[in-house]
Design a protein around this motif. Structure first.
Motif, mmCIF file in Angstrom:
data_model
loop_
_atom_site.group_PDB
_atom_site.id
_atom_site.type_symbol
_atom_site.label_atom_id
_atom_site.label_comp_id
_atom_site.label_asym_id
_atom_site.label_seq_id
_atom_site.Cartn_x
_atom_site.Cartn_y
_atom_site.Cartn_z
ATOM 1 N N VAL A 1 0.816 -1.053 0.020
ATOM 2 C CA VAL A 1 -0.429 -0.333 -0.748
ATOM 3 C C VAL A 1 0.911 1.540 -0.274
ATOM 4 N N GLU A 2 0.565 2.249 -0.808
ATOM 5 C CA GLU A 2 1.314 3.602 -1.311
ATOM 6 C C GLU A 2 0.701 4.576 -0.794
ATOM 7 N N PHE A 3 1.420 5.719 0.016
ATOM 8 C CA PHE A 3 0.671 7.100 0.169
ATOM 9 C C PHE A 3 1.795 7.919 -0.314
ATOM 10 N N SER A 4 0.653 9.144 -0.847
ATOM 11 C CA SER A 4 1.641 9.902 -1.836
ATOM 12 C C SER A 4 0.398 10.810 -2.142
ATOM 13 N N ASP A 5 1.014 11.828 -2.493
ATOM 14 C CA ASP A 5 -0.300 13.306 -2.484
ATOM 15 C C ASP A 5 -0.326 13.103 -4.002
ATOM 16 N N ASN A 6 0.709 12.133 -4.562
ATOM 17 C CA ASN A 6 0.328 11.732 -6.278
ATOM 18 C C ASN A 6 0.873 10.022 -6.289
ATOM 19 N N PRO A 7 -0.571 9.384 -5.999
ATOM 20 C CA PRO A 7 0.030 7.975 -6.022
ATOM 21 C C PRO A 7 0.044 7.442 -7.393
ATOM 22 N N GLY A 8 0.998 6.540 -7.176
ATOM 23 C CA GLY A 8 1.387 5.873 -8.768
ATOM 24 C C GLY A 8 2.905 6.844 -9.658
ATOM 25 N N GLU A 9 2.986 8.128 -8.970
ATOM 26 C CA GLU A 9 3.714 8.307 -10.005
ATOM 27 C C GLU A 9 5.191 8.737 -9.063
ATOM 28 N N HIS A 10 6.224 9.374 -9.931
ATOM 29 C CA HIS A 10 7.219 9.858 -8.837
ATOM 30 C C HIS A 10 7.250 11.151 -8.534
ATOM 31 N N ARG B 1 -0.227 16.692 10.657
ATOM 32 C CA ARG B 1 1.228 16.622 10.288
ATOM 33 C C ARG B 1 1.472 15.773 9.973
ATOM 34 N N ILE B 2 0.076 14.359 9.566
ATOM 35 C CA ILE B 2 0.339 13.218 8.595
ATOM 36 C C ILE B 2 -0.219 13.795 7.376
ATOM 37 N N GLN B 3 -0.768 15.038 7.065
ATOM 38 C CA GLN B 3 -0.966 15.055 5.823
ATOM 39 C C GLN B 3 0.307 15.676 5.079
ATOM 40 N N THR B 4 0.878 16.243 5.811
ATOM 41 C CA THR B 4 2.212 17.358 5.725
ATOM 42 C C THR B 4 3.209 15.978 5.080
ATOM 43 N N LEU B 5 3.029 15.118 5.733
ATOM 44 C CA LEU B 5 3.813 13.418 5.820
ATOM 45 C C LEU B 5 4.374 13.024 4.407
ATOM 46 N N ILE B 6 2.207 12.578 4.016
ATOM 47 C CA ILE B 6 2.310 12.037 3.035
ATOM 48 C C ILE B 6 2.082 12.720 1.417
ATOM 49 N N ASN B 7 2.130 14.485 1.237
ATOM 50 C CA ASN B 7 1.732 15.477 0.878
ATOM 51 C C ASN B 7 3.682 15.497 0.505
ATOM 52 N N THR B 8 4.361 14.558 1.663
ATOM 53 C CA THR B 8 5.957 15.700 0.810
ATOM 54 C C THR B 8 7.027 14.074 1.255
ATOM 55 N N THR B 9 6.404 13.236 1.200
ATOM 56 C CA THR B 9 7.199 11.565 0.910
ATOM 57 C C THR B 9 6.389 11.023 0.345
ATOM 58 N N ARG B 10 6.654 10.019 -0.057
ATOM 59 C CA ARG B 10 5.777 8.954 -0.663
ATOM 60 C C ARG B 10 6.412 7.166 0.033
ATOM 61 N N ILE B 11 5.183 7.038 0.400
ATOM 62 C CA ILE B 11 5.560 5.986 1.889
ATOM 63 C C ILE B 11 4.745 4.698 1.023
ATOM 64 N N HIS B 12 5.891 3.373 1.094
ATOM 65 C CA HIS B 12 5.823 2.331 0.580
ATOM 66 C C HIS B 12 5.188 1.240 1.361
ATOM 67 N N ILE B 13 4.350 0.835 2.091
ATOM 68 C CA ILE B 13 4.224 -0.774 3.281
ATOM 69 C C ILE B 13 3.805 -1.721 2.660
ATOM 70 N N LEU B 14 5.021 -3.078 3.040
ATOM 71 C CA LEU B 14 4.831 -4.131 2.276
ATOM 72 C C LEU B 14 4.599 -5.195 3.953
#
Length: 472
Positions: free
Chosen positions: A59-68, A109-122
């Motif tokens: 599961v990936e979290f990003s403000d633009n999921p699927g794109e770098h 805090r969480i919104q800033t983290l997700i909006n500035t980081t692409r997080i991948h969780i396996l």
């Protein structure tokens, strides 16, 4: 006051109801549910299948999921590497649920983290081993088909040790030896290696059971007998900082380990674990730009469900703080005089014999602790460039340091350095074989009705040897 205590108790009981072990199907359902709830910032994707055909779902979290996004760092968490060490699996599933819920609630805090980081969780690298453990068939064995997935990665650490006396020896982007592919490589290991090579990860953590601490490379002792010889990497300070980031934010880790040698900020402690075999964290560091640590969550491999909430409470802040640590050090773009990004440029730090390389569009990230550094950037056919930088303590984000390289050799006369050895992955085309293994694993019910030799013949060339069954 008693009423407030009752409300508090009710809240705790309600939380406890959400902390339970999930089967494989339950895990897939919950990850897909997260994707549906937070479709604007979350998506799921598969990196491959296990030996028995189960998806390795991320599961990936990003403000633009699927794109770098340009200059947005990528980080990952990998859980349940050992099948019977299940706590990390549940923690990472709940972390994904927490990130989704808090983002929707407007947690800045969480919104800033997700909006500035692409997080991948396996959450589960070893879903087959988990099913075996939860079924009670083998609660003491953490391996998948007799393979320890964490120790199934290429041994690049021994190569570093053999070359350490050579002039100009490198500890980064070491190719996978061709001999590795002649051994037994698990489909899960294969999938994770391809994943690591395909995404420009900067920071990572994997999770296991064991004492309550954070360990970091090198896994493999330099001593030939495997004794506890201190074997630091060139980035020992960075790894110590990363381990301290997790340990300091953990509710109980720094208290339990206060007596160990090697304090960080006179508060938390952690160790360099040394083994006879290298692990996944060494592979990340020596083969890619990614820095990985291993978090040991305690000796209880399969804690009672009643303890899951307490484990989440202990690790919640540490998980978030570790993700934020990806924004330490420097980042930037390496371009030529025409403004075009240069891929494959080497970013060096004076005094640290470990380089990172620029990716697509010339972007790079370099984790560093506070201090003064001399950065050098080089690329074939370009003149080397240098910059002196100062990283003050308590920087909230990575410093931006861009480089423009001047061409030193005319383009027509330039001979690029070969990266054939590094780019060579799976030279014997094992991928097709692993796909066949997983496909056969999916048909386990069908396979169980066939004779013992069916599985062997199916692996040889993948063709259905049905003619052999005529007399069976």
């Amino acid at each position: 006051v008693s009423c407030e205590n009752c409300l508090l108790m009710i809240g705790i009981l309600m939380r406890l109801q959400h902390f339970t072990y999930y089967s494989y199907n339950d895990m897939i359902h919950h990850l897909k549910k997260i994707e549906a709830r937070c479709f604007a910032v979350a998506r799921t994707y598969s990196i491959g299948r296990s030996m028995e055909g189960r998806e390795l779902l991320v599961v990936e979290f990003s403000d633009n999921p699927g794109e770098h996004d340009l200059l947005e760092p990528e980080t990952k968490f990998v859980g349940n590497v050992h099948g019977n060490e299940v706590l990390s699996r549940q923690l990472l599933i709940h972390l994904a649920q927490y990130l989704c819920t808090e983002y929707l609630r407007g947690n800045q805090r969480i919104q800033t983290l997700i909006n500035t980081t692409r997080i991948h969780i396996l959450p589960s690298m070893n879903p087959d081993g988990y099913e075996v453990a939860t079924s009670g068939r083998n609660e003491t064995d953490h391996r998948d088909n007799n393979i320890d997935l964490n120790r199934n990665f290429p041994d690049l650490t021994s190569i570093v040790y053999r070359r350490h006396r050579q002039k100009g020896h490198r500890t980064d982007h070491i190719p996978i030896p061709d001999s590795y592919w002649f051994g037994e490589v698990a489909p899960e290991t294969y999938a994770v290696m391809k994943w690591i090579r395909s995404v420009p990860f900067v920071l990572s953590a994997s999770f296991r059971s064991g004492d309550l601490l954070v360990s970091y490379p090198y896994d493999l002792s330099k001593h030939p007998q495997g004794n506890d010889t201190f074997s630091p990497t060139p980035d020992h300070k960075v790894f110590k900082f990363l381990a301290g980031t997790y340990a300091n934010a953990h509710q109980t880790m720094f208290i339990k380990n206060k007596g160990y040698q090697g304090n960080y900020n006179q508060k938390s402690t952690f160790l360099v674990f040394l083994f006879m075999l290298p692990g996944m964290q060494d592979f990340n560091y020596l083969h890619t730009n990614c820095f990985e640590v291993t978090v040991a969550l305690g000796c209880e491999r399969f804690p009672n469900e009643e303890e899951l909430f307490l484990s989440w409470r202990d690790n919640q802040e540490a998980l978030i703080e570790f993700l934020k640590a990806v924004h330490r050090g420097v980042k930037g773009l390496v371009k030529d005089e025409n403004g075009e990004g240069i891929k494959g440029a080497r970013i060096s730090v004076r005094g640290i014999r470990h380089d990172v390389t620029s990716g697509e569009n010339g972007e790079y990230w370099r984790l560093l602790t506070p201090g003064i550094y001399i950065l050098s950037v080089s690329a074939p056919c370009y003149a080397r460039a240098h910059k002196r930088i100062h990283l003050p303590p308590n920087m909230g984000k990575a410093g931006r340091v861009d480089f423009v390289l001047r061409r030193a050799i005319p383009e027509g006369n330039c001979t690029l350095q070969t990266t054939e050895a590094y780019e060579r992955f799976d030279p014997h085309n094992q991928c097709e074989r692993y796909t066949q293994i997983s496909a056969i694993g999916q048909r386990s019910g069908e396979r169980a009705k066939k004779p013992w030799w069916w599985y062997y013949f199916a692996l040889l060339d993948g063709r259905a040897t049905t003619w052999l069954l005529k007399e069976y």
